[in-house]
Design a protein around this motif. Structure first.
Motif, PDB file in Angstrom:
ATOM      1  N   THR A   1     -15.133   0.610  -7.978  1.00 46.05           N
ATOM      2  CA  THR A   1     -14.993   2.066  -8.676  1.00 46.05           C
ATOM      3  C   THR A   1     -13.632   2.028  -9.307  1.00 46.05           C
ATOM      4  N   ARG A   2     -13.598   3.432 -10.363  1.00 44.13           N
ATOM      5  CA  ARG A   2     -12.215   3.281 -10.828  1.00 44.13           C
ATOM      6  C   ARG A   2     -11.379   3.837 -10.129  1.00 44.13           C
ATOM      7  N   PRO A   3     -10.369   4.581 -11.078  1.00 45.53           N
ATOM      8  CA  PRO A   3      -9.293   4.992  -9.993  1.00 45.53           C
ATOM      9  C   PRO A   3      -9.942   5.997  -9.796  1.00 45.53           C
TER      10      PRO A   3
ATOM     11  N   ARG B   1       6.660  -4.518 -12.096  1.00 47.87           N
ATOM     12  CA  ARG B   1       4.902  -3.763 -11.019  1.00 47.87           C
ATOM     13  C   ARG B   1       5.048  -2.736 -11.502  1.00 47.87           C
ATOM     14  N   PRO B   2       4.091  -2.459 -12.479  1.00 47.92           N
ATOM     15  CA  PRO B   2       3.304  -1.471 -13.381  1.00 47.92           C
ATOM     16  C   PRO B   2       3.249   0.337 -12.125  1.00 47.92           C
ATOM     17  N   TYR B   3       2.981  -0.280 -10.790  1.00 44.48           N
ATOM     18  CA  TYR B   3       1.914   0.369  -9.812  1.00 44.48           C
ATOM     19  C   TYR B   3       2.634   0.215  -8.164  1.00 44.48           C
ATOM     20  N   GLY B   4       3.328  -0.449  -8.131  1.00 43.95           N
ATOM     21  CA  GLY B   4       4.443  -0.222  -7.018  1.00 43.95           C
ATOM     22  C   GLY B   4       4.440  -1.586  -6.499  1.00 43.95           C
ATOM     23  N   THR B   5       4.515  -1.442  -5.257  1.00 41.55           N
ATOM     24  CA  THR B   5       4.189  -2.628  -3.958  1.00 41.55           C
ATOM     25  C   THR B   5       3.868  -2.021  -3.103  1.00 41.55           C
ATOM     26  N   TRP B   6       2.603  -2.474  -2.660  1.00 40.75           N
ATOM     27  CA  TRP B   6       1.783  -2.324  -1.497  1.00 40.75           C
ATOM     28  C   TRP B   6       2.109  -3.185   0.218  1.00 40.75           C
ATOM     29  N   VAL B   7       2.129  -2.205   0.788  1.00 39.65           N
ATOM     30  CA  VAL B   7       2.744  -3.338   1.882  1.00 39.65           C
ATOM     31  C   VAL B   7       1.502  -3.296   2.697  1.00 39.65           C
ATOM     32  N   ALA B   8       1.184  -4.252   3.441  1.00 37.88           N
ATOM     33  CA  ALA B   8       0.130  -5.071   4.373  1.00 37.88           C
ATOM     34  C   ALA B   8       0.461  -4.170   5.538  1.00 37.88           C
ATOM     35  N   THR B   9      -0.824  -3.696   6.686  1.00 40.34           N
ATOM     36  CA  THR B   9      -0.312  -3.353   7.465  1.00 40.34           C
ATOM     37  C   THR B   9      -0.877  -3.940   8.892  1.00 40.34           C
ATOM     38  N   ALA B  10      -2.488  -4.655   8.403  1.00 47.14           N
ATOM     39  CA  ALA B  10      -2.943  -5.063   9.028  1.00 47.14           C
ATOM     40  C   ALA B  10      -3.736  -6.521   8.072  1.00 47.14           C
ATOM     41  N   LEU B  11      -4.017  -7.529   8.941  1.00 49.62           N
ATOM     42  CA  LEU B  11      -3.877  -9.039   7.773  1.00 49.62           C
ATOM     43  C   LEU B  11      -5.472  -9.585   9.195  1.00 49.62           C
ATOM     44  N   TYR B  12      -5.634 -10.222   7.173  1.00 56.50           N
ATOM     45  CA  TYR B  12      -7.789 -10.386   9.127  1.00 56.50           C
ATOM     46  C   TYR B  12      -7.954 -11.739   8.216  1.00 56.50           C
ATOM     47  N   THR B  13      -8.577 -12.342   8.886  1.00 52.71           N
ATOM     48  CA  THR B  13      -9.372 -13.930   8.422  1.00 52.71           C
ATOM     49  C   THR B  13     -10.244 -14.600   9.391  1.00 52.71           C
ATOM     50  N   THR B  14     -10.599 -15.231   9.019  1.00 57.63           N
ATOM     51  CA  THR B  14     -11.605 -15.897   9.737  1.00 57.63           C
ATOM     52  C   THR B  14     -11.616 -16.808  10.893  1.00 57.63           C
ATOM     53  N   PRO B  15     -12.436 -16.708  11.952  1.00 52.97           N
ATOM     54  CA  PRO B  15     -11.852 -17.278  13.387  1.00 52.97           C
ATOM     55  C   PRO B  15     -12.165 -19.434  12.906  1.00 52.97           C
ATOM     56  N   GLN B  16     -12.726 -19.467  11.937  1.00 46.23           N
ATOM     57  CA  GLN B  16     -12.656 -20.841  11.609  1.00 46.23           C
ATOM     58  C   GLN B  16     -11.028 -20.802  10.749  1.00 46.23           C
TER      59      GLN B  16
ATOM     60  N   GLY C   1       1.723   8.976  -1.039  1.00 46.65           N
ATOM     61  CA  GLY C   1       1.324   9.432  -1.052  1.00 46.65           C
ATOM     62  C   GLY C   1      -0.892   9.827  -1.721  1.00 46.65           C
ATOM     63  N   ARG C   2      -0.567   8.173  -2.106  1.00 42.50           N
ATOM     64  CA  ARG C   2      -2.628   7.959  -2.591  1.00 42.50           C
ATOM     65  C   ARG C   2      -2.515   5.949  -2.431  1.00 42.50           C
ATOM     66  N   SER C   3      -4.006   6.189  -2.004  1.00 44.41           N
ATOM     67  CA  SER C   3      -3.920   5.276  -1.406  1.00 44.41           C
ATOM     68  C   SER C   3      -4.411   4.218  -2.529  1.00 44.41           C
ATOM     69  N   LEU C   4      -4.828   2.584  -1.997  1.00 43.84           N
ATOM     70  CA  LEU C   4      -4.610   1.902  -3.314  1.00 43.84           C
ATOM     71  C   LEU C   4      -5.458   1.649  -4.092  1.00 43.84           C
ATOM     72  N   THR C   5      -6.727   2.035  -4.117  1.00 43.92           N
ATOM     73  CA  THR C   5      -7.953   1.732  -5.577  1.00 43.92           C
ATOM     74  C   THR C   5      -8.112   3.172  -5.998  1.00 43.92           C
ATOM     75  N   ASP C   6      -7.496   3.551  -5.535  1.00 44.11           N
ATOM     76  CA  ASP C   6      -7.708   5.677  -6.158  1.00 44.11           C
ATOM     77  C   ASP C   6      -6.314   5.617  -7.601  1.00 44.11           C
ATOM     78  N   VAL C   7      -5.167   4.869  -6.994  1.00 47.47           N
ATOM     79  CA  VAL C   7      -4.391   4.399  -8.065  1.00 47.47           C
ATOM     80  C   VAL C   7      -4.918   2.991  -9.452  1.00 47.47           C
ATOM     81  N   VAL C   8      -5.501   1.779  -8.547  1.00 47.66           N
ATOM     82  CA  VAL C   8      -6.386   1.068  -9.862  1.00 47.66           C
ATOM     83  C   VAL C   8      -7.337   0.562  -9.327  1.00 47.66           C
ATOM     84  N   GLY C   9      -7.905   1.726  -8.982  1.00 50.82           N
ATOM     85  CA  GLY C   9      -9.278   1.086  -8.647  1.00 50.82           C
ATOM     86  C   GLY C   9      -9.910  -0.091  -8.148  1.00 50.82           C
ATOM     87  N   GLY C  10     -10.963  -0.504  -7.915  1.00 49.83           N
ATOM     88  CA  GLY C  10     -11.326  -1.265  -6.858  1.00 49.83           C
ATOM     89  C   GLY C  10     -12.357  -2.600  -7.146  1.00 49.83           C
TER      90      GLY C  10
END
Length: 364
Positions: free
Chosen positions: A120-122, A208-223, A244-253
């Protein structure tokens, strides 16, 4: 706090993984087993995935900075000086008793219905897949052609066992518009999840042209969580909105896919930070992938990237003219005796579970 830690498919730094994608769209119906009564419409890939999920261990989730005051503290923690002094994190090589790729494992992967979620685009507009442009082979050159990858890919910074360290990651399309894909050891290693975790998309020479984005949750596999098995060295992070903006709204996904054929031509990106690299620029490798024939079920690529590039995306169908592609693995590990090869986990069911778990989280 928003929620406590729970199991999510974690992967260990060893070998052996089969991952699947979160289904925005589902593949064709699976054929009935010989001698089995036919279902009204035949079991779908979604049905098979749901059935397997009832017995498979869930991904492991760890809440991070899930309040605004915590997010502000983490963002302030990462000064320019701390980022520049962060040490690149290396993954462990597979254990000597690592699980090798077998014909049965390959057949099982090939039988799973492939799933692909488009880029997806920004702003959220879906990008229509295009044929990959002619690609140059690279074993670790600086990426100078611009495009979407220079916005969506970035460096990851965190505190590991009391020291500041770095990895790589990329923003991907997702329901919550806030999902980052990286390696398992870039969120958890040595028995604990990392702290002060941030993603800096488009990082370049300290900027840091698009800012610094802080993690609220981290996920990994049980293995990975339980045994650091390299075959499942996959992780996702959900990051808080910024201004006030989400990550992919700013940089795309970028797109993301699971259960894809092996031995494809791929592009790998990352921010290697060990000599001769310094973490200041985006580097890439491109070429034909191969199956690890030694101690893991991972896929390999000729690549000289090193510590700090861990978690950087591997793309199929990468278009060098637009910088768009579909994430289908991440930089994971290298054998000490084969520094010219990089290995990444196969994105099968476990990787899909991690991605889907992240989609169920809403960034506060």
């Amino acid at each position: 706090m928003r929620r406590t830690a729970r199991l999510v498919p974690t992967l260990t730094l060893a070998a052996g993984s089969v991952l699947l994608p979160a289904a925005f769209t589902h593949g064709a119906s699976a054929a009935a087993a010989p001698g089995a009564p036919a279902a009204a419409h035949g079991p779908s890939a979604a049905d098979a995935h749901a059935a397997a999920a009832k017995t498979a261990p869930e991904p492991v989730e760890k809440e991070a900075a899930d309040t605004r005051s915590e997010q502000l503290a983490v963002r302030r923690y990462w000064t320019e000086a701390k980022m520049e002094s962060a040490k690149p994190l290396d993954a462990l090589a597979p254990r000597k008793e690592g699980v090798r790729l077998t014909a049965a494992a390959t057949a099982a992967q090939a039988a799973a219905d492939p799933v692909e979620i488009p880029a997806t685009r920004p702003g959220g507009e879906t990008v229509t897949p295009a044929a990959a442009s002619a690609a140059r082979t690279s074993n670790g050159a600086a990426w100078t052609r611009g495009g979407a990858v220079t916005r969506a890919a970035g460096r990851v910074f965190f505190t590991y066992q009391g020291r500041n360290a770095s990895c790589s990651a990329t923003a991907v399309t997702g329901d919550n518009e806030s999902t980052v894909i990286t390696a398992g050891h870039c969120v958890r290693m040595g028995g604990a999840f990392h702290t002060n975790w941030v993603f800096v998309p488009g990082y370049a020479n300290g900027r840091r042209p698009y800012g610094t984005w802080v993690a609220t949750a981290l996920y990994t596999t049980p293995q990975w969580n339980n045994g650091e098995d390299v075959n499942y060295d996959v992780a996702a992070a959900v990051v808080a909105p910024l201004d006030g903006r989400s990550l992919t709204d700013v940089v795309g996904g970028q797109g993301v896919s699971f259960n894809q054929p092996r031995r494809q031509r791929m592009h790998a990106f990352g921010y290697p930070a060990a000599a001769p690299y310094d973490g200041s620029k985006l580097v890439y490798c491109a070429g034909q992938t191969f199956d690890d024939f030694m101690m893991s079920r991972d896929i390999g690529l000729n690549c000289t990237m090193n510590g700090g590039s861990s978690g950087g995306p591997w793309f199929t169908g990468f278009d060098e003219s637009t910088g768009l592609g579909t994430v289908n693995s991440v930089n994971s590990f290298k054998y000490g005796f084969a520094g010219g090869w990089m290995f990444g986990p196969y994105f099968g069911a476990e990787a899909r579970d991690v991605y889907e778990a992240a989609q169920g989280a809403t960034a506060p």
